[in-house]
Design an enzyme around this catalytic site. Structure first.
Site, mmCIF file in Angstrom:
data_model
loop_
_atom_site.group_PDB
_atom_site.id
_atom_site.type_symbol
_atom_site.label_atom_id
_atom_site.label_comp_id
_atom_site.label_asym_id
_atom_site.label_seq_id
_atom_site.Cartn_x
_atom_site.Cartn_y
_atom_site.Cartn_z
ATOM 1 N N ARG A 115 -6.322 12.275 -5.383
ATOM 2 C CA ARG A 115 -7.567 11.606 -4.991
ATOM 3 C C ARG A 115 -8.703 12.610 -4.740
ATOM 4 N NH1 ARG A 115 -11.553 9.561 -3.435
ATOM 5 N NH2 ARG A 115 -11.852 7.798 -2.021
ATOM 6 N N TYR A 169 -14.934 -11.335 -0.725
ATOM 7 C CA TYR A 169 -15.612 -10.060 -1.013
ATOM 8 C C TYR A 169 -16.835 -10.288 -1.889
ATOM 9 C CZ TYR A 169 -11.768 -7.602 1.164
ATOM 10 O OH TYR A 169 -10.870 -7.155 2.079
ATOM 11 N N ARG A 194 0.817 -1.226 0.000
ATOM 12 C CA ARG A 194 0.000 0.000 0.000
ATOM 13 C C ARG A 194 0.847 1.272 0.000
ATOM 14 N NH1 ARG A 194 -5.628 -0.251 1.438
ATOM 15 N NH2 ARG A 194 -6.369 -2.224 0.644
ATOM 16 N N ASP A 232 -6.627 -2.340 -7.660
ATOM 17 C CA ASP A 232 -7.225 -3.020 -6.510
ATOM 18 C C ASP A 232 -7.528 -4.472 -6.858
ATOM 19 O OD1 ASP A 232 -8.293 -2.093 -3.698
ATOM 20 O OD2 ASP A 232 -9.606 -3.675 -4.435
HETATM 21 O O1 CP3 Z 1 0.045 -1.521 -2.574
HETATM 22 C C1 CP3 Z 1 -0.234 -0.578 -3.338
HETATM 23 O O2 CP3 Z 1 0.131 0.592 -3.134
HETATM 24 C C2 CP3 Z 1 -0.979 -0.882 -4.617
HETATM 25 C C3 CP3 Z 1 -2.394 -0.643 -4.605
HETATM 26 C C4 CP3 Z 1 -3.337 -1.537 -3.820
HETATM 27 C C5 CP3 Z 1 -4.565 -1.061 -3.294
HETATM 28 N N1 CP3 Z 1 -5.239 -2.126 -2.789
HETATM 29 C C6 CP3 Z 1 -5.014 0.324 -3.336
HETATM 30 C C7 CP3 Z 1 -6.164 0.754 -2.532
HETATM 31 C C8 CP3 Z 1 -3.269 -2.903 -3.555
HETATM 32 C C9 CP3 Z 1 -2.159 -3.900 -3.841
HETATM 33 C C10 CP3 Z 1 -4.489 -3.259 -2.907
HETATM 34 C C11 CP3 Z 1 -4.813 -4.645 -2.503
HETATM 35 C C12 CP3 Z 1 -6.058 -4.913 -1.779
HETATM 36 N N2 CP3 Z 1 -7.279 -4.310 -1.951
HETATM 37 C C13 CP3 Z 1 -6.215 -5.952 -0.821
HETATM 38 C C14 CP3 Z 1 -5.141 -6.938 -0.408
HETATM 39 C C15 CP3 Z 1 -4.125 -6.372 0.497
HETATM 40 C C16 CP3 Z 1 -4.646 -5.857 1.803
HETATM 41 O O3 CP3 Z 1 -4.467 -4.654 2.053
HETATM 42 O O4 CP3 Z 1 -5.169 -6.655 2.577
HETATM 43 C C17 CP3 Z 1 -7.531 -5.906 -0.373
HETATM 44 C C18 CP3 Z 1 -8.148 -6.815 0.669
HETATM 45 C C19 CP3 Z 1 -8.206 -4.873 -1.107
HETATM 46 C C20 CP3 Z 1 -9.650 -4.501 -1.014
HETATM 47 C C21 CP3 Z 1 -9.846 -3.106 -0.612
HETATM 48 N N3 CP3 Z 1 -9.509 -1.999 -1.357
HETATM 49 C C22 CP3 Z 1 -10.453 -2.655 0.579
HETATM 50 C C23 CP3 Z 1 -10.972 -3.542 1.695
HETATM 51 C C24 CP3 Z 1 -10.461 -1.256 0.519
HETATM 52 C C25 CP3 Z 1 -11.079 -0.321 1.507
HETATM 53 C C26 CP3 Z 1 -10.268 -0.195 2.718
HETATM 54 C C27 CP3 Z 1 -9.273 0.912 2.534
HETATM 55 O O5 CP3 Z 1 -8.085 0.659 2.714
HETATM 56 O O6 CP3 Z 1 -9.744 1.996 2.222
HETATM 57 C C28 CP3 Z 1 -9.825 -0.863 -0.675
HETATM 58 C C29 CP3 Z 1 -9.577 0.523 -1.148
HETATM 59 C C30 CP3 Z 1 -8.195 0.882 -1.567
HETATM 60 N N4 CP3 Z 1 -7.338 0.079 -2.290
HETATM 61 C C31 CP3 Z 1 -7.548 2.125 -1.341
HETATM 62 C C32 CP3 Z 1 -6.285 2.059 -1.949
HETATM 63 C C33 CP3 Z 1 -5.233 3.141 -2.035
HETATM 64 C C34 CP3 Z 1 -8.161 3.326 -0.641
HETATM 65 C C35 CP3 Z 1 -8.971 4.051 -1.649
HETATM 66 C C36 CP3 Z 1 -9.104 5.496 -1.373
HETATM 67 O O7 CP3 Z 1 -8.255 6.277 -1.840
HETATM 68 O O8 CP3 Z 1 -10.096 5.862 -0.754
#
Ligand code: CP3
Length: 349
Positions: free
Chosen positions: A36, A149, A23, A72
């Site tokens: 964003r 999910y 992340r 994502d």
């Molecule tokens: O690592 C990186 O920088 C690359 C980008 C990346 C994101 N999500 C961006 C993201 C990666 C590799 C993921 C993987 C991901 N997404 C996983 C597996 C890894 C982990 O963290 O457990 C999972 C379970 C998800 C599903 C997901 N995406 C959730 C549950 C959420 C909401 C929770 C949260 O963190 O906000 C997201 C949103 C998300 N994915 C954001 C980002 C930067 C936040 C979005 C925003 O800007 O509001």
């Protein structure tokens, strides 16, 4: 090119321990929040210029040794035909929830270059813009993590609906998982063809199972993906890209994870890295494993922990430094910048 990360993945000698952060492109960076603030998350994921911009931010700001594609793990769910929405501060919503033969039946195994072309376009653009500064990691969710999910309709606490499908309707679960697995396999092949130089498979929720159930209901599909990717690259005469398998709550599952066929094993912070290595076997390459919330410690305490992780990693054939899970949005960015420098300085050969 800085190929320290790829060399470490292959267990080759490196001048220092490479580091990247799960992340690493995200809300803890004001530069990310600025982009964003003008668009929603899904729109960003679907706009290659924005994907490239935020993917590159941590390369410039943190000096990490690898870039990870900004996207994502839920993108393929939409491509399969399920509705996907990210609501502010609520996490993802998937609709309708996949619970029965009818909803499973409506899902397709999509052609990734048709339905997720924006991802492959982003990778192609990023390879150009990176110009070999650091390698680019592509990724997907593991079938089980993706499926939770899709079945729960979003984030879950106890995964009741997922486990009910597994225990009450195992045939339905397996036919659903076959579709998810084929989708992810084709998606990862497309990412490799577009230029991804390593792949990470995220199995965030692997730890919801006993080891036996993990093997049968989660790992078997991951093995299939890894084997398919390796066979396909061999038949296409491509150089094999390293495959990293990250499982959340790793500790109870190491003996199983070891059999996945992955080149690198991601380890979370709930186990000491030396203990994990002794259970995986010292011939392995590991990635990890500081508690993401240790980024709130004073920097001298962070450095003590960095040194501890580096020392514990010594018996492994290779080590890639990372947090044990994603960096959280509240994290002080200056501590992440310092962390990368500490890893580089303290691991110099
Ligand atoms: O690592 C990186 O920088 C690359 C980008 C990346 C994101 N999500 C961006 C993201 C990666 C590799 C993921 C993987 C991901 N997404 C996983 C597996 C890894 C982990 O963290 O457990 C999972 C379970 C998800 C599903 C997901 N995406 C959730 C549950 C959420 C909401 C929770 C949260 O963190 O906000 C997201 C949103 C998300 N994915 C954001 C980002 C930067 C936040 C979005 C925003 O800007 O509001």
């Amino acid at each position: 090119m800085n190929d320290t990360f790829l060399k470490a993945c292959r267990g080759e000698n490196v001048p220092y321990t490479p580091v990247w952060i799960m992340r690493q492109a995200g809300r803890y960076l004001k530069e990310y929040r600025a982009v964003r603030s003008n668009s929603n998350f899904l729109t960003m994921c679907k706009t290659p210029e924005l994907v490239a911009e935020v993917t590159l931010q941590p390369i410039d700001i943190l000096n990490v040794d690898a870039a990870i594609l900004f996207s994502d793990i839920l993108i393929p769910c939409e491509a399969m035909g399920q509705g996907l929405d990210f609501q502010e501060n609520k996490g993802p919503i998937l609709f309708p929830a996949i619970r029965d033969e009818e909803t499973v039946g409506k899902l397709s195994v999509p052609d990734p270059e048709d339905t997720m072309k924006f991802v492959m376009d982003s990778i192609r653009l990023l390879r150009k813009e990176l110009a070999d500064r650091v390698p680019l990691i592509g990724f997907a969710g593991a079938p089980l993590t993706t499926a939770t999910y899709m079945i729960e309709g979003g984030t879950s606490k106890n995964f009741l609906n997922t486990k009910r499908m597994i225990f009450e309707a195992p045939d339905l679960y397996h036919s659903f998982m076959n579709k998810v697995t084929s989708t992810i396999t084709e998606y990862l092949k497309a990412q490799i063809s577009a230029g991804a130089q390593a792949i990470q498979i995220f199995d965030t929720w692997g730890g919801i199972f006993s080891p036996q159930d993990f093997s049968e209901y989660a790992l078997s599909y991951v093995k299939k993906i890894i084997q398919d990717l390796k066979n396909w690259q061999e038949s296409e005469k491509l150089e094999q890209v390293p495959i990293i398998y990250f499982v959340g709550e790793t500790a109870g599952l190491l003996e199983e994870i070891k059999t996945s066929g992955a080149d690198v094993f991601g380890v979370d912070w709930r186990i000491n890295l030396d203990t994990a290595i002794s259970r995986l076997g010292s011939d392995v390459v590991v990635q990890g494993n500081l508690d993401p919330l240790s980024m709130f410690l004073p920097q001298n305490k962070i450095e003590e922990r960095v040194k501890d992780v580096l020392k514990r990693a010594v018996p492994a054939r290779g080590h890639i430094f990372n947090l044990g899970h994603g960096v959280v949005p509240e994290t002080p960015p200056e501590n992440v910048i310092a962390l990368v420098e500490m890893v580089h300085q303290n691991s110099k050969k």
